[in-house]
Scaffold this motif. Sequence first.
Motif, PDB file in Angstrom:
ATOM      1  N   SER A 106       0.646  -1.264  -0.057  1.00 51.30           N
ATOM      2  CA  SER A 106       0.041  -0.028  -0.058  1.00 51.30           C
ATOM      3  C   SER A 106       1.071   1.215  -0.024  1.00 51.30           C
ATOM      4  O   SER A 106       1.906   0.968   0.319  1.00 51.30           O
ATOM      5  CB  SER A 106      -0.905   0.007   1.359  1.00 51.30           C
ATOM      6  N   ALA A 107       0.352   2.335  -0.172  1.00 53.89           N
ATOM      7  CA  ALA A 107       1.011   3.648  -0.240  1.00 53.89           C
ATOM      8  C   ALA A 107       1.618   4.010   0.867  1.00 53.89           C
ATOM      9  O   ALA A 107       2.952   4.543   0.648  1.00 53.89           O
ATOM     10  CB  ALA A 107      -0.141   4.697  -0.627  1.00 53.89           C
ATOM     11  N   LYS A 108       1.263   3.564   1.989  1.00 54.99           N
ATOM     12  CA  LYS A 108       2.384   3.913   3.165  1.00 54.99           C
ATOM     13  C   LYS A 108       3.616   3.437   3.162  1.00 54.99           C
ATOM     14  O   LYS A 108       4.531   3.534   3.962  1.00 54.99           O
ATOM     15  CB  LYS A 108       1.523   3.761   4.404  1.00 54.99           C
ATOM     16  N   TYR A 109       3.723   2.168   2.446  1.00 53.74           N
ATOM     17  CA  TYR A 109       4.957   1.517   2.290  1.00 53.74           C
ATOM     18  C   TYR A 109       5.820   2.023   1.204  1.00 53.74           C
ATOM     19  O   TYR A 109       7.013   1.635   1.141  1.00 53.74           O
ATOM     20  CB  TYR A 109       4.719   0.051   2.470  1.00 53.74           C
ATOM     21  N   ILE A 110       5.248   2.765   0.435  1.00 55.08           N
ATOM     22  CA  ILE A 110       6.156   3.217  -0.788  1.00 55.08           C
ATOM     23  C   ILE A 110       6.808   4.378  -0.287  1.00 55.08           C
ATOM     24  O   ILE A 110       6.613   5.515  -0.647  1.00 55.08           O
ATOM     25  CB  ILE A 110       5.374   3.589  -2.160  1.00 55.08           C
ATOM     26  N   VAL A 111       8.134   4.114   0.293  1.00 51.93           N
ATOM     27  CA  VAL A 111       9.213   4.936   0.799  1.00 51.93           C
ATOM     28  C   VAL A 111      10.565   4.657   0.412  1.00 51.93           C
ATOM     29  O   VAL A 111      10.530   3.297   0.219  1.00 51.93           O
ATOM     30  CB  VAL A 111       9.059   5.094   2.532  1.00 51.93           C
ATOM     31  N   PRO A 112      11.318   5.340   0.254  1.00 52.31           N
ATOM     32  CA  PRO A 112      12.859   4.971  -0.364  1.00 52.31           C
ATOM     33  C   PRO A 112      13.181   4.168   0.522  1.00 52.31           C
ATOM     34  O   PRO A 112      14.085   3.044   0.146  1.00 52.31           O
ATOM     35  CB  PRO A 112      13.541   6.263  -0.257  1.00 52.31           C
ATOM     36  N   GLU A 113      13.192   3.681   2.022  1.00 58.21           N
ATOM     37  CA  GLU A 113      13.728   3.024   2.868  1.00 58.21           C
ATOM     38  C   GLU A 113      13.389   1.587   2.487  1.00 58.21           C
ATOM     39  O   GLU A 113      14.197   0.691   2.457  1.00 58.21           O
ATOM     40  CB  GLU A 113      13.563   3.354   4.401  1.00 58.21           C
ATOM     41  N   ASN A 114      12.119   1.349   2.053  1.00 57.58           N
ATOM     42  CA  ASN A 114      11.841   0.021   1.536  1.00 57.58           C
ATOM     43  C   ASN A 114      12.071  -0.267   0.284  1.00 57.58           C
ATOM     44  O   ASN A 114      12.120  -1.548  -0.065  1.00 57.58           O
ATOM     45  CB  ASN A 114      10.153  -0.005   1.656  1.00 57.58           C
ATOM     46  N   PHE A 115      12.685   0.508  -0.637  1.00 59.16           N
ATOM     47  CA  PHE A 115      13.256   0.180  -2.048  1.00 59.16           C
ATOM     48  C   PHE A 115      14.527   0.605  -2.229  1.00 59.16           C
ATOM     49  O   PHE A 115      15.034   0.482  -3.142  1.00 59.16           O
ATOM     50  CB  PHE A 115      12.308   1.024  -3.079  1.00 59.16           C
ATOM     51  N   ASN A 116      15.262   0.738  -1.398  1.00 61.00           N
ATOM     52  CA  ASN A 116      16.648   1.175  -1.374  1.00 61.00           C
ATOM     53  C   ASN A 116      17.674   0.019  -1.629  1.00 61.00           C
ATOM     54  O   ASN A 116      18.731   0.046  -2.117  1.00 61.00           O
ATOM     55  CB  ASN A 116      17.459   1.957  -0.476  1.00 61.00           C
ATOM     56  N   SER A 117      17.370  -1.096  -1.235  1.00 58.51           N
ATOM     57  CA  SER A 117      17.938  -2.290  -1.448  1.00 58.51           C
ATOM     58  C   SER A 117      17.001  -3.670  -1.755  1.00 58.51           C
ATOM     59  O   SER A 117      15.825  -3.599  -1.088  1.00 58.51           O
ATOM     60  CB  SER A 117      18.917  -2.449  -0.130  1.00 58.51           C
TER      61      SER A 117
END
Length: 76
Positions: free
Chosen positions: A50-61
């Motif tokens: 969901s949108a609340k999890y779409i943050v750089p920290e979750n996708f940086n690695s």
Amino acid sequence: MEELMEILNNLHPDVDFAGCKNLVDGKILDSFDIITIISEVAEVFDVTISAKYIVPENFNSAEALYALIQRLEDEE
């Protein structure tokens, strides 16, 4: 993790996803890549990011993204 690495490598075969820790901050992944990843993850892992999890920290690695997938699987 193998399935996630396959998704990422299909998206950008030239990137070392195993070692890279700044996929978003380093502008390796853009917003279209993230949408593609979210769609593929939903299909392969049967989880919804969901949108609340779409943050750089979750996708940086890849590790951070896999940790998110595991948390979402535990919630369902």
